[in-house]
Design a protein around this motif. Structure first.
Motif, short mmCIF file in Angstrom:
data_model
loop_
_atom_site.label_atom_id
_atom_site.label_comp_id
_atom_site.label_asym_id
_atom_site.label_seq_id
_atom_site.Cartn_x
_atom_site.Cartn_y
_atom_site.Cartn_z
N SER A 185 -10.24 13.61 0.19
CA SER A 185 -9.57 12.93 1.04
C SER A 185 -10.37 12.46 2.52
O SER A 185 -10.09 12.01 3.36
CB SER A 185 -7.99 13.16 1.68
N SER A 226 0.61 -1.07 -0.24
CA SER A 226 0.23 0.06 0.09
C SER A 226 0.74 1.28 -0.09
O SER A 226 1.79 1.55 0.59
CB SER A 226 -1.27 0.14 1.29
N SER A 266 -7.42 7.51 7.86
CA SER A 266 -6.53 6.87 6.45
C SER A 266 -6.77 6.89 5.05
O SER A 266 -7.25 5.95 4.17
CB SER A 266 -6.61 5.13 6.68
N ALA A 267 -7.36 8.16 5.22
CA ALA A 267 -8.23 8.91 3.48
C ALA A 267 -7.17 9.77 3.23
O ALA A 267 -7.55 10.32 2.77
CB ALA A 267 -9.59 8.78 3.88
N ILE A 296 -5.45 10.73 -0.11
CA ILE A 296 -6.43 10.99 -1.22
C ILE A 296 -5.81 12.37 -2.15
O ILE A 296 -6.53 12.55 -3.21
CB ILE A 296 -7.64 10.66 -1.05
N LYS A 327 -13.10 9.81 5.07
CA LYS A 327 -13.01 9.09 5.72
C LYS A 327 -12.44 10.12 7.76
O LYS A 327 -11.63 11.21 6.64
CB LYS A 327 -12.19 7.80 5.67
N SER A 376 -15.47 1.07 -2.67
CA SER A 376 -13.97 1.71 -2.46
C SER A 376 -13.66 2.95 -3.37
O SER A 376 -14.35 3.06 -3.90
CB SER A 376 -12.82 0.49 -2.46
N CYS A 406 -3.24 3.01 -3.02
CA CYS A 406 -4.20 2.24 -1.64
C CYS A 406 -5.28 2.14 -1.48
O CYS A 406 -6.13 2.93 -2.19
CB CYS A 406 -3.56 3.02 -0.49
N VAL A 458 -8.99 2.41 -0.26
CA VAL A 458 -9.39 3.44 1.27
C VAL A 458 -10.61 2.52 1.13
O VAL A 458 -11.74 2.90 0.70
CB VAL A 458 -9.92 4.74 0.67
N ARG A 512 0.93 5.32 0.46
CA ARG A 512 0.11 6.27 1.10
C ARG A 512 0.95 7.45 0.87
O ARG A 512 0.71 9.10 0.85
CB ARG A 512 -0.34 6.15 2.45
#
Ligand SMILES: Cc1cc2nc3c(=O)[nH]c(=O)nc-3n(C[C@H](O)[C@H](O)[C@H](O)COP(=O)(O)O)c2cc1C
Length: 178
Positions: free
Chosen positions: A61, A13, A67-68, A71, A64, A146, A113, A115, A15
């Motif tokens: 982005s 992944s 963890s997003a 984006i 969430k 996703s 990644c 999401v 990020r």
């Protein structure tokens, strides 16, 4: 083009992305594999929304609580949506398409990644799928599974370490069989 085993080992992944854009050919290749993904009874219940607009990526982005955020720096986000009325296994179909897009990204030397959107919430407690639906005008009959963030890799990640393989999770002929 890596061989398949190397592709699987090297896909980690990502990020962190550079500011480099994707070529049109890369974007088409990523979308094409989505459309070629296997689906139960070939219902093709998925659809894909390709987002490259920086402002929209920034808003996406926030889909969430955590963890997003990466984006916002991705060159492209592919939002994977599917129609539950078209297939009772839409989650499986959309998940398969999501991972196949990630493998294609790795094959192109790009980072990606997943999401998770389904069953997640924004920082304000709004369901993530509702947030994405409003942002991108997704019709009500489609569910958002996703977001696959894609871009040029902004850091190195080590390939999967085979020493971490959990062979104890493999059972031969019956559960617990060695
Ligand atoms: C169904 C699923 C949902 C995931 N959701 C997120 C997510 O929302 N945010 C994120 O940063 N990573 C997410 N990931 C990536 C996982 O955290 C990652 O695959 C896992 O930690 C293993 O690391 P690796 O992909 O580098 O091998 C998701 C992966 C899967 C398969």
């Amino acid at each position: 083009m890596e061989n398949f085993s190397e592709l699987i080992e090297n896909r980690r992944s990502m990020r962190k992305f550079t500011s480099d854009e994707l070529t049109q050919e890369e974007v088409v290749a990523l979308l094409k594999v989505g459309l070629m993904s296997p689906s139960s009874k070939r219902t093709n219940c998925w659809q894909f929304i390709a987002v490259d607009d920086k402002e929209v990526l920034k808003k996406l982005s926030l889909c969430k609580e955590q963890s997003a955020s990466f984006i916002a720096d991705a060159a492209l986000a592919i939002v994977v949506v599917a129609d539950p009325l078209a297939s009772d296994v839409w989650i499986e179909d959309a998940s398969i398409a999501s991972i196949i897009i990630q493998l294609q990204a790795e094959d192109l030397g790009l980072g990606s990644c997943w999401v998770q959107v389904r069953e997640r919430f924004t920082a304000e407690g709004i369901p993530s799928d509702e947030y994405v639906r409003n942002l991108l005008d997704v019709p009500l009959q489609l569910q958002v599974l996703s977001v696959i963030a894609v871009g040029h890799k902004g850091m190195e990640r080590k390939p999967f370490n085979e020493e971490h393989l959990q062979w104890e999770k493999i059972h031969i002929n019956k559960y617990g069989g060695k």
